[in-house]
Scaffold this motif. Sequence first.
Motif, PDB file in Angstrom:
ATOM      1  N   LEU A   1      25.328 -26.404 -11.694  1.00  0.00           N
ATOM      2  CA  LEU A   1      24.265 -25.560 -11.060  1.00  0.00           C
ATOM      3  C   LEU A   1      24.579 -24.977  -9.773  1.00  0.00           C
ATOM      4  N   ALA A   2      25.527 -25.520  -9.004  1.00  0.00           N
ATOM      5  CA  ALA A   2      26.073 -25.121  -7.793  1.00  0.00           C
ATOM      6  C   ALA A   2      26.772 -23.608  -8.266  1.00  0.00           C
ATOM      7  N   LEU A   3      27.566 -23.771  -9.069  1.00  0.00           N
ATOM      8  CA  LEU A   3      28.684 -22.689  -9.742  1.00  0.00           C
ATOM      9  C   LEU A   3      27.513 -21.697 -10.127  1.00  0.00           C
ATOM     10  N   LEU A   4      26.716 -21.872 -10.840  1.00  0.00           N
ATOM     11  CA  LEU A   4      25.800 -20.737 -11.154  1.00  0.00           C
ATOM     12  C   LEU A   4      25.095 -20.149 -10.072  1.00  0.00           C
ATOM     13  N   PHE A   5      24.649 -20.732  -8.937  1.00  0.00           N
ATOM     14  CA  PHE A   5      23.871 -20.468  -7.771  1.00  0.00           C
ATOM     15  C   PHE A   5      25.027 -19.500  -6.868  1.00  0.00           C
ATOM     16  N   LEU A   6      26.194 -20.019  -6.984  1.00  0.00           N
ATOM     17  CA  LEU A   6      27.427 -19.113  -6.107  1.00  0.00           C
ATOM     18  C   LEU A   6      27.433 -17.941  -6.974  1.00  0.00           C
ATOM     19  N   LEU A   7      27.663 -17.733  -8.211  1.00  0.00           N
ATOM     20  CA  LEU A   7      27.845 -16.720  -9.028  1.00  0.00           C
ATOM     21  C   LEU A   7      26.841 -15.383  -8.908  1.00  0.00           C
ATOM     22  N   GLY A   8      25.513 -16.280  -8.762  1.00  0.00           N
ATOM     23  CA  GLY A   8      24.402 -15.516  -8.574  1.00  0.00           C
ATOM     24  C   GLY A   8      24.267 -14.769  -7.106  1.00  0.00           C
ATOM     25  N   LEU A   9      24.996 -15.459  -6.414  1.00  0.00           N
ATOM     26  CA  LEU A   9      24.901 -14.893  -5.001  1.00  0.00           C
ATOM     27  C   LEU A   9      26.000 -13.571  -5.134  1.00  0.00           C
ATOM     28  N   ALA A  10      27.180 -13.899  -5.721  1.00  0.00           N
ATOM     29  CA  ALA A  10      28.034 -12.948  -5.670  1.00  0.00           C
ATOM     30  C   ALA A  10      27.480 -11.659  -6.385  1.00  0.00           C
ATOM     31  N   GLN A  11      26.895 -11.972  -7.410  1.00  0.00           N
ATOM     32  CA  GLN A  11      26.550 -10.653  -8.342  1.00  0.00           C
ATOM     33  C   GLN A  11      25.329  -9.934  -7.669  1.00  0.00           C
ATOM     34  N   ALA A  12      24.547 -10.428  -6.770  1.00  0.00           N
ATOM     35  CA  ALA A  12      23.247  -9.644  -6.236  1.00  0.00           C
ATOM     36  C   ALA A  12      23.918  -8.763  -5.164  1.00  0.00           C
ATOM     37  N   VAL A  13      22.995  -7.585  -4.822  1.00  0.00           N
ATOM     38  CA  VAL A  13      23.367  -6.681  -3.941  1.00  0.00           C
ATOM     39  C   VAL A  13      23.792  -7.425  -2.723  1.00  0.00           C
ATOM     40  N   GLY A  14      24.831  -7.032  -2.027  1.00  0.00           N
ATOM     41  CA  GLY A  14      25.508  -7.733  -0.832  1.00  0.00           C
ATOM     42  C   GLY A  14      25.067  -7.489   0.493  1.00  0.00           C
ATOM     43  N   LEU A  15      25.373  -8.294   1.459  1.00  0.00           N
ATOM     44  CA  LEU A  15      25.200  -8.009   2.707  1.00  0.00           C
ATOM     45  C   LEU A  15      25.893  -6.796   3.303  1.00  0.00           C
ATOM     46  N   GLY A  16      24.932  -5.705   3.783  1.00  0.00           N
ATOM     47  CA  GLY A  16      25.545  -4.453   4.125  1.00  0.00           C
ATOM     48  C   GLY A  16      25.559  -3.261   3.452  1.00  0.00           C
ATOM     49  N   GLU A  17      25.220  -3.677   2.122  1.00  0.00           N
ATOM     50  CA  GLU A  17      24.919  -2.838   1.097  1.00  0.00           C
ATOM     51  C   GLU A  17      23.553  -1.862   1.212  1.00  0.00           C
ATOM     52  N   ARG A  18      23.595  -0.810   0.840  1.00  0.00           N
ATOM     53  CA  ARG A  18      22.282  -0.101   0.664  1.00  0.00           C
ATOM     54  C   ARG A  18      21.756  -0.763  -0.632  1.00  0.00           C
ATOM     55  N   ILE A  19      20.345  -0.856  -0.746  1.00  0.00           N
ATOM     56  CA  ILE A  19      19.572  -1.264  -1.887  1.00  0.00           C
ATOM     57  C   ILE A  19      19.378  -0.351  -2.914  1.00  0.00           C
ATOM     58  N   PRO A  20      19.463  -0.712  -3.945  1.00  0.00           N
ATOM     59  CA  PRO A  20      19.450   0.626  -5.163  1.00  0.00           C
ATOM     60  C   PRO A  20      18.205   1.387  -5.000  1.00  0.00           C
ATOM     61  N   ASP A  21      18.448   2.396  -5.676  1.00  0.00           N
ATOM     62  CA  ASP A  21      17.181   3.323  -5.627  1.00  0.00           C
ATOM     63  C   ASP A  21      16.393   2.817  -6.769  1.00  0.00           C
ATOM     64  N   PHE A  22      14.944   3.009  -6.363  1.00  0.00           N
ATOM     65  CA  PHE A  22      14.034   2.975  -7.232  1.00  0.00           C
ATOM     66  C   PHE A  22      12.677   3.845  -7.134  1.00  0.00           C
ATOM     67  N   ALA A  23      12.093   4.129  -8.132  1.00  0.00           N
ATOM     68  CA  ALA A  23      10.556   4.703  -8.308  1.00  0.00           C
ATOM     69  C   ALA A  23       9.367   3.807  -8.779  1.00  0.00           C
ATOM     70  N   LEU A  24       8.661   3.039  -7.771  1.00  0.00           N
ATOM     71  CA  LEU A  24       7.446   2.536  -8.296  1.00  0.00           C
ATOM     72  C   LEU A  24       6.360   2.742  -7.541  1.00  0.00           C
ATOM     73  N   LEU A  25       5.135   2.326  -8.052  1.00  0.00           N
ATOM     74  CA  LEU A  25       3.993   2.712  -7.355  1.00  0.00           C
ATOM     75  C   LEU A  25       3.458   1.498  -6.662  1.00  0.00           C
ATOM     76  N   ASP A  26       2.485   2.100  -5.762  1.00  0.00           N
ATOM     77  CA  ASP A  26       1.679   1.147  -4.763  1.00  0.00           C
ATOM     78  C   ASP A  26       0.464   0.826  -5.316  1.00  0.00           C
ATOM     79  N   PRO A  27      -0.316  -0.100  -5.067  1.00  0.00           N
ATOM     80  CA  PRO A  27      -1.865  -0.091  -5.811  1.00  0.00           C
ATOM     81  C   PRO A  27      -2.330   1.161  -5.758  1.00  0.00           C
TER      82      PRO A  27
END
Length: 161
Positions: free
Chosen positions: A7-33
């Motif tokens: 479980l700890a290894l999976l958690f750490l791998l997940g953190l390594a996979q996510a958009v990282g600190l200092g990175e710009r978030i990916p672009d997206f186009a969603l709608l508000d309500p």
Amino acid sequence: MRKIWPLALLFLLGLAQAVGLGERIPDFALLDPAGKPITRDTMKKPAVIVFWASWCPVCKAEFPGLQKVAEETKVPFYVISREPKDTKEVVLTYMKAYPRFIPLLASAKDKPHEVAARFKVLGQPWTFVVDQGARVVAFFAGRAGREALLDALLLAGVELP
């Protein structure tokens, strides 16, 4: 102890996979309500982006505390369901209890779960705090604690009350 290591290894791998600190978030186009398009460039910043699912017990437990932080700080909290089965009606009904949250819904260009995949989140809730430049200053895989979230908002340039 042996059961915790995978479980700890999976958690750490997940953190390594996510958009990282200092990175710009990916672009997206969603709608508000209201049907207004929200993108990385048009969203109000600094901001908090929370990936969640309507069936998630951790999300249900976390949301009242997040709502309180949103009320106190006036920072926009964008919530994006990563569950493909969460329809617009399900999301809007669920969010009635959290009026400070801005649920982002599917558009002709993007679906919420596709945006979650772009952020590389592996579960829910996952919370990203972004600064004025849409750069990640902090993220939480799992429940975000109040003090840690307030510290992250300070890092994002928010003046706390």
